[in-house]
Design a protein around this motif. Structure first.
Motif, PDB file in Angstrom:
ATOM      1  N   ALA A 267      61.030  24.463 144.835  1.00  0.00           N
ATOM      2  CA  ALA A 267      62.594  24.700 144.720  1.00  0.00           C
ATOM      3  C   ALA A 267      63.489  23.856 145.694  1.00  0.00           C
ATOM      4  O   ALA A 267      64.529  23.918 145.657  1.00  0.00           O
ATOM      5  CB  ALA A 267      62.877  26.048 144.554  1.00  0.00           C
TER       6      ALA A 267
ATOM      7  N   PRO B 173      64.591  20.684 146.746  1.00  0.00           N
ATOM      8  CA  PRO B 173      64.730  19.200 146.732  1.00  0.00           C
ATOM      9  C   PRO B 173      64.641  18.607 147.816  1.00  0.00           C
ATOM     10  O   PRO B 173      64.551  17.197 147.831  1.00  0.00           O
ATOM     11  CB  PRO B 173      66.011  19.164 145.611  1.00  0.00           C
ATOM     12  CG  PRO B 173      66.727  20.134 145.950  1.00  0.00           C
ATOM     13  CD  PRO B 173      65.852  21.511 146.284  1.00  0.00           C
TER      14      PRO B 173
ATOM     15  N   ARG C 182      67.052  19.876 128.517  1.00  0.00           N
ATOM     16  CA  ARG C 182      68.165  20.158 129.605  1.00  0.00           C
ATOM     17  C   ARG C 182      67.246  20.076 130.853  1.00  0.00           C
ATOM     18  O   ARG C 182      66.194  20.091 130.782  1.00  0.00           O
ATOM     19  CB  ARG C 182      68.468  21.583 129.650  1.00  0.00           C
ATOM     20  CG  ARG C 182      67.424  22.659 129.246  1.00  0.00           C
ATOM     21  CD  ARG C 182      68.001  23.983 129.058  1.00  0.00           C
ATOM     22  NE  ARG C 182      66.857  24.834 128.342  1.00  0.00           N
ATOM     23  CZ  ARG C 182      65.903  25.483 129.011  1.00  0.00           C
ATOM     24  NH1 ARG C 182      65.865  25.261 130.521  1.00  0.00           N
ATOM     25  NH2 ARG C 182      64.950  26.299 128.582  1.00  0.00           N
ATOM     26  N   PHE C 183      68.008  19.943 132.028  1.00  0.00           N
ATOM     27  CA  PHE C 183      67.226  19.835 133.146  1.00  0.00           C
ATOM     28  C   PHE C 183      67.033  21.274 133.974  1.00  0.00           C
ATOM     29  O   PHE C 183      68.057  21.747 134.154  1.00  0.00           O
ATOM     30  CB  PHE C 183      67.937  18.902 134.110  1.00  0.00           C
ATOM     31  CG  PHE C 183      67.103  18.583 135.439  1.00  0.00           C
ATOM     32  CD1 PHE C 183      66.048  17.926 135.751  1.00  0.00           C
ATOM     33  CD2 PHE C 183      67.727  18.960 136.583  1.00  0.00           C
ATOM     34  CE1 PHE C 183      65.327  17.533 136.756  1.00  0.00           C
ATOM     35  CE2 PHE C 183      67.068  18.865 137.949  1.00  0.00           C
ATOM     36  CZ  PHE C 183      65.812  18.279 137.924  1.00  0.00           C
ATOM     37  N   GLU C 184      65.884  21.881 134.552  1.00  0.00           N
ATOM     38  CA  GLU C 184      65.870  22.937 135.018  1.00  0.00           C
ATOM     39  C   GLU C 184      65.778  22.647 136.449  1.00  0.00           C
ATOM     40  O   GLU C 184      64.829  22.323 136.992  1.00  0.00           O
ATOM     41  CB  GLU C 184      64.654  23.679 134.449  1.00  0.00           C
ATOM     42  CG  GLU C 184      64.737  24.633 133.222  1.00  0.00           C
ATOM     43  CD  GLU C 184      63.782  25.656 133.166  1.00  0.00           C
ATOM     44  OE1 GLU C 184      62.653  25.659 133.638  1.00  0.00           O
ATOM     45  OE2 GLU C 184      63.958  26.397 132.172  1.00  0.00           O
ATOM     46  N   ALA C 185      66.858  23.155 137.129  1.00  0.00           N
ATOM     47  CA  ALA C 185      66.835  22.615 138.778  1.00  0.00           C
ATOM     48  C   ALA C 185      65.755  23.448 139.274  1.00  0.00           C
ATOM     49  O   ALA C 185      65.277  22.846 140.441  1.00  0.00           O
ATOM     50  CB  ALA C 185      68.111  23.040 139.239  1.00  0.00           C
TER      51      ALA C 185
ATOM     52  N   ARG D 132      62.683  21.609 138.576  1.00  0.00           N
ATOM     53  CA  ARG D 132      62.898  20.071 138.616  1.00  0.00           C
ATOM     54  C   ARG D 132      62.151  19.505 137.443  1.00  0.00           C
ATOM     55  O   ARG D 132      61.488  18.450 137.660  1.00  0.00           O
ATOM     56  CB  ARG D 132      62.606  19.592 139.927  1.00  0.00           C
ATOM     57  CG  ARG D 132      63.237  20.010 141.091  1.00  0.00           C
ATOM     58  CD  ARG D 132      62.995  19.393 142.466  1.00  0.00           C
ATOM     59  NE  ARG D 132      63.060  17.871 142.527  1.00  0.00           N
ATOM     60  CZ  ARG D 132      64.469  17.248 142.425  1.00  0.00           C
ATOM     61  NH1 ARG D 132      65.303  18.142 142.615  1.00  0.00           N
ATOM     62  NH2 ARG D 132      64.360  15.899 142.539  1.00  0.00           N
TER      63      ARG D 132
ATOM     64  N   THR E   8      62.290  18.578 133.153  1.00  0.00           N
ATOM     65  CA  THR E   8      63.020  18.329 131.938  1.00  0.00           C
ATOM     66  C   THR E   8      62.634  18.832 130.733  1.00  0.00           C
ATOM     67  O   THR E   8      61.418  18.812 130.584  1.00  0.00           O
ATOM     68  CB  THR E   8      63.313  16.736 131.593  1.00  0.00           C
ATOM     69  OG1 THR E   8      64.015  16.318 132.769  1.00  0.00           O
ATOM     70  CG2 THR E   8      64.381  16.795 130.436  1.00  0.00           C
TER      71      THR E   8
ATOM     72  N   ASP F 134      69.043   7.934 132.769  1.00  0.00           N
ATOM     73  CA  ASP F 134      69.010   8.521 134.194  1.00  0.00           C
ATOM     74  C   ASP F 134      69.150   7.428 135.055  1.00  0.00           C
ATOM     75  O   ASP F 134      69.651   7.663 136.179  1.00  0.00           O
ATOM     76  CB  ASP F 134      67.284   9.256 134.407  1.00  0.00           C
ATOM     77  CG  ASP F 134      67.706  10.521 133.484  1.00  0.00           C
ATOM     78  OD1 ASP F 134      68.709  10.804 133.243  1.00  0.00           O
ATOM     79  OD2 ASP F 134      66.284  11.230 133.483  1.00  0.00           O
TER      80      ASP F 134
END
Lengths: 383, 413
Positions: free
Chosen positions: A282, A284, B194-197, B200, B202, B387
């Motif tokens: 998690a 980055p 959608r991007f899952e933070a 990280r 998609t 992107d």
């Protein structure tokens, strides 16, 4: 499509000459001889020269044209020169990137047909043989280090015991590589058992990479040399593809420049020591470290540690009640860690908050357990 | 490389139009000077040199080739003419391409000459125009055209009717891939993701596999109803061991795929690919008949303003134009305002002398970054990955902002 404008202009200006001379789609108004060579000579040739540390020389059109696409990719990615950095309000010594015009000329030329222009025999670019800082106070020849035919890279640590005469405060260290195409970096530290007791194991006094220029500490400042210190040189030798199967060796020379008596001692201040990330997936790239200066501090230089390669680092200083000032923003590339010397120190009063932000492009492979950035500082002289 | 070849086409086209205004070249009597001989690699046709030597990629000896600009029917590849006009088979407007020019003789299939002349039977040699790789980047079905990062595959996406997405895949000669090659591809349309933070990654929420069409000439997928403008992502793996590439199409309206036989009514995409925008145009969005494209070529660089204030205003304007094109998904046109912006940055460079030393330390790297990111936008605009375009645009707009900030406190000279 980008060449369209130039192409049409060329059509309008000189069709007849095109039909006679244009064997390939030349749309660049810049030529190697008139426009490109001066930039390469001034900005790239310290490495990209015959026998230099870069795997390709870029001193003639014949050498350069085949690398056109590589040059384009490296430039638009911002990889070359490998150490560009930005300081808010201070220039950095020997760390300038290419200017807007220089970038545009090179990119237009490599994508526009690489026209040679009126090529005249240019004087050979020769490697510098003198010492950039003038005659050294002491030179120390390093022992020969060999790289066998089946080896690509060798990292060798060389310990140089200092005699009493050499245990003097240092203001600069330089290196002259014996085999220029082989030496990729040299890290020179003072290692002292007595200093280790005080938690200061090593003092970095020299960080050499090809193309960099040595910088001497400002007058009146110096790296202290403890009485029991050894000079330790970590030499990284790496062959270029041209010498892939060659047995090679290097015998470099170290130069020391001593400071006068009574110089203020330059110390290190480590910043951005990363906590072990609880969930590296998690992260980055988030390491933010803040500290408040207990004393007035003058920043002379900044350097990254090897762990910071691939990160973008910003160091900001906010004096109490003052405005935030960007000390440095840089992105060290692996193998190109160097020291960034401020051209004019940054003085920070007591109470200044230093904040360092480190953002990794990809989460680090290993947990971060050491400093990422180190500042070279001296106490702020009393007003 | 493809752009370079297109530029060559335009140079040569201009040469023909401006200098010669000559009638179509005949096989026997060249009315105008022949295009010059270049040297190319038999294995790497992208390599074009002016002197004999060896290929920098594979070291094979270079062979002579005579490159020329021509006009080709977007549907009937056999129709290649020396001048702009319409297809003699279907009436469609011809599009500019780059060809190699050779001569041959009747009954001697292997005879190939680089000069016109007389055959052994006394008849004149017959001119032949052969399409070069990357010589044709025109959409053939009125859609949006991208080149894959492998620089060999080319894709054209169309939305011919509501809920139907069609993907045409070409090689570097703009030839359609055979059905077997299409069937071997792993391709899908993604209409929502959608991007899952946290991870990280998609997550694709709505994806449709692209399958060969009934006639086997393209890939198709029936997708959910998409409001226009429709943003459609295609992810393709050309071979099992190849990397997956992403292409982001944007359709502002349904694609009008030309019917098989009818007079040409060139679509705007063709016009966009064939004609550069007029100076100062925000985007090359005004359709122009392809047949007129050769005379409509216009230098896309507006004259630069003279004062520092005007240059700074112009820079902001170009940034906004780039933003508009990015938002519209018109990636292929981004290079125009991006390059205009970098020209402004280069013109601003001498003005840094008016800045305070502190502002100058900000302005100089920002100037270089505007130039560098403009070239980045040009590169990623070709390959159509949203992107990458977004990243390059973010870097570009940040550089422009830094530059404008650095100049903001400076008294005007």
């Amino acid at each position: 499509m980008k060449c369209l404008a130039t192409a049409v202009t060329l059509c309008a200006l000189g069709v007849s000459s095109l039909t006679i001379e244009a064997h390939k789609p030349i749309t660049s108004p810049y030529t190697f001889a008139e426009d490109v060579l001066p930039i390469l000579r001034d900005r790239c040739a310290s490495c990209h020269m015959p026998g230099g540390p870069a795997p390709m020389a870029l001193t003639t059109a014949e050498e350069t044209v085949p690398w056109g696409e590589s040059i384009r990719l490296e430039l638009i990615a911002g990889h070359m020169p490998p150490w560009s950095a930005v300081s808010g309000g201070r220039r950095l010594r020997h760390a300038e990137g290419l200017s807007a015009r220089e970038l545009n000329v090179l990119l237009t030329w490599v994508t526009g047909g690489t026209p040679p222009g009126d090529v005249k025999p240019a004087p050979q670019v020769a490697a510098r043989t003198d010492w950039a800082l003038g005659p050294p106070d002491l030179t120390l020849p390093l022992p020969e280090v060999a790289v066998a035919a089946d080896q690509a890279e060798v990292v060798r640590e060389i310990v140089l015991p200092l005699d009493a005469a050499a245990r003097r405060p240092l203001r600069a260290v330089d290196l002259r590589p014996g085999t220029r195409s082989l030496v990729r970096s040299a890290r020179v530290v003072l290692r002292s058992a007595s200093a280790a007791g005080a938690g200061d194991v090593e003092t970095l006094v020299g960080l050499w990479v090809p193309g960099d220029q040595p910088v001497a500490l400002p007058a009146g400042t110096a790296f202290a040399v403890p009485g029991d210190a050894d000079l330790v040189v970590t030499l990284r030798l790496k062959k270029t593809w041209e010498h892939e199967r060659d047995a090679m060796s290097d015998r470099s020379t170290l130069a020391l420049y001593f400071a006068g008596a009574g110089a203020a001692q330059v110390t290190r201040r480590s910043v951005a020591i990363a906590p072990a990330p609880p969930d590296r997936g998690a992260v980055p790239g988030g390491v933010v470290a803040g500290a408040v200066l207990n004393d007035g501090t003058r920043i002379l230089a900044v350097y990254p540690t090897a762990a910071a390669a691939g990160a973008t680092i910003t160091i900001d200083a906010t004096p109490e009640g003052g405005l935030l000032q960007r000390v440095l923003e840089f992105s060290p590339q692996r193998g190109w860690e160097r020291r960034y010397w401020l051209d004019g120190a940054i003085d920070l009063p007591r109470g200044t908050r230093l904040q360092t932000s480190v953002t990794f492009e990809r989460p680090p492979a290993q947990p971060l357990d050491g400093p990422l950035v180190v500042l070279n500082v001296v106490p702020l002289p009393p007003r | 490389m493809s752009k370079t070849l297109l530029a060559l086409a335009l140079v040569l086209a201009g040469a023909v139009l401006v200098a010669a205004q000559a009638p179509a070249r005949t096989a026997t009597t060249p009315a105008v000077a022949l295009p010059p001989l270049s040297l190319t690699c038999p294995m790497h046709p992208d390599v074009v040199e002016s002197k004999p030597g060896s290929c920098p990629l594979c070291k094979m000896n270079l062979v002579p080739v005579r490159l020329d600009a021509s006009w080709m029917c977007p549907v009937h590849a056999v129709v290649i003419e020396p001048q702009a006009g319409t297809c003699r088979l279907c009436g469609r407007a011809l599009v500019p391409v780059v060809v190699s020019l050779t001569w041959t003789c009747r009954g001697e299939v292997n005879a190939e000459f680089l000069e016109p002349g007389v055959c052994r039977d006394g008849s004149p040699r017959i001119g032949k125009r052969t399409l070069r790789p990357h010589g044709n980047h025109n959409p053939q079905h009125g859609g949006q055209f991208f080149m894959a990062p492998d620089t060999w595959h080319h894709l054209e996406g169309t939305l011919p009717r509501d809920r139907l997405f069609r993907l045409h895949v070409y090689d570097d000669y703009a030839r359609k891939l055979p059905p077997a090659a299409l069937a071997a591809m792993d391709a899908r349309v993604v209409t929502r993701q959608r991007f899952e933070a946290a991870t990280r990654t998609t997550v694709e929420e709505e994806a449709y596999t692209l399958k060969p069409s009934k006639d086997g000439t393209s890939l198709e997928a029936t997708i959910s109803r998409a409001a226009l403008p429709a943003a459609i992502t295609v992810k393709v793996r050309f071979k099992p061991d190849a990397p997956e590439y992403r292409f982001d199409f944007t359709f502002r309206e349904l694609t009008r795929e030309p019917p098989a036989q009818r007079p040409a009514t060139p679509d705007s995409r063709n016009a966009r690919r064939s004609a550069a925008p007029a100076p100062g145009a925000t985007a090359p969005s005004v359709p122009a008949p392809v047949a007129d494209a050769a005379t409509a070529y216009t230098v896309p660089t507006a004259p630069l303003p003279g004062t520092m204030a005007e240059l700074l205003a112009d820079l902001g304007k170009r940034r906004d134009e780039v933003r508009g094109l990015v938002q519209k998904g018109d990636f292929g046109a981004i290079w125009v305002p991006a390059f205009q912006a970098k020209d402004v940055a280069v013109a601003l460079e001498p003005h840094v002398g008016h800045l305070t030393p502190q502002a100058r330390t900000h302005a100089e790297p920002a100037l270089a970054d505007v130039v560098r990111t403009a070239w980045q936008l040009d590169t990623v605009g070709d390959t159509g990955n949203a992107d990458e375009v977004a990243r390059a645009f973010a870097a570009f707009t940040q550089a422009v902002s830094r530059l404008l900030n650095a100049f903001s406190d400076t008294p005007q000279p």
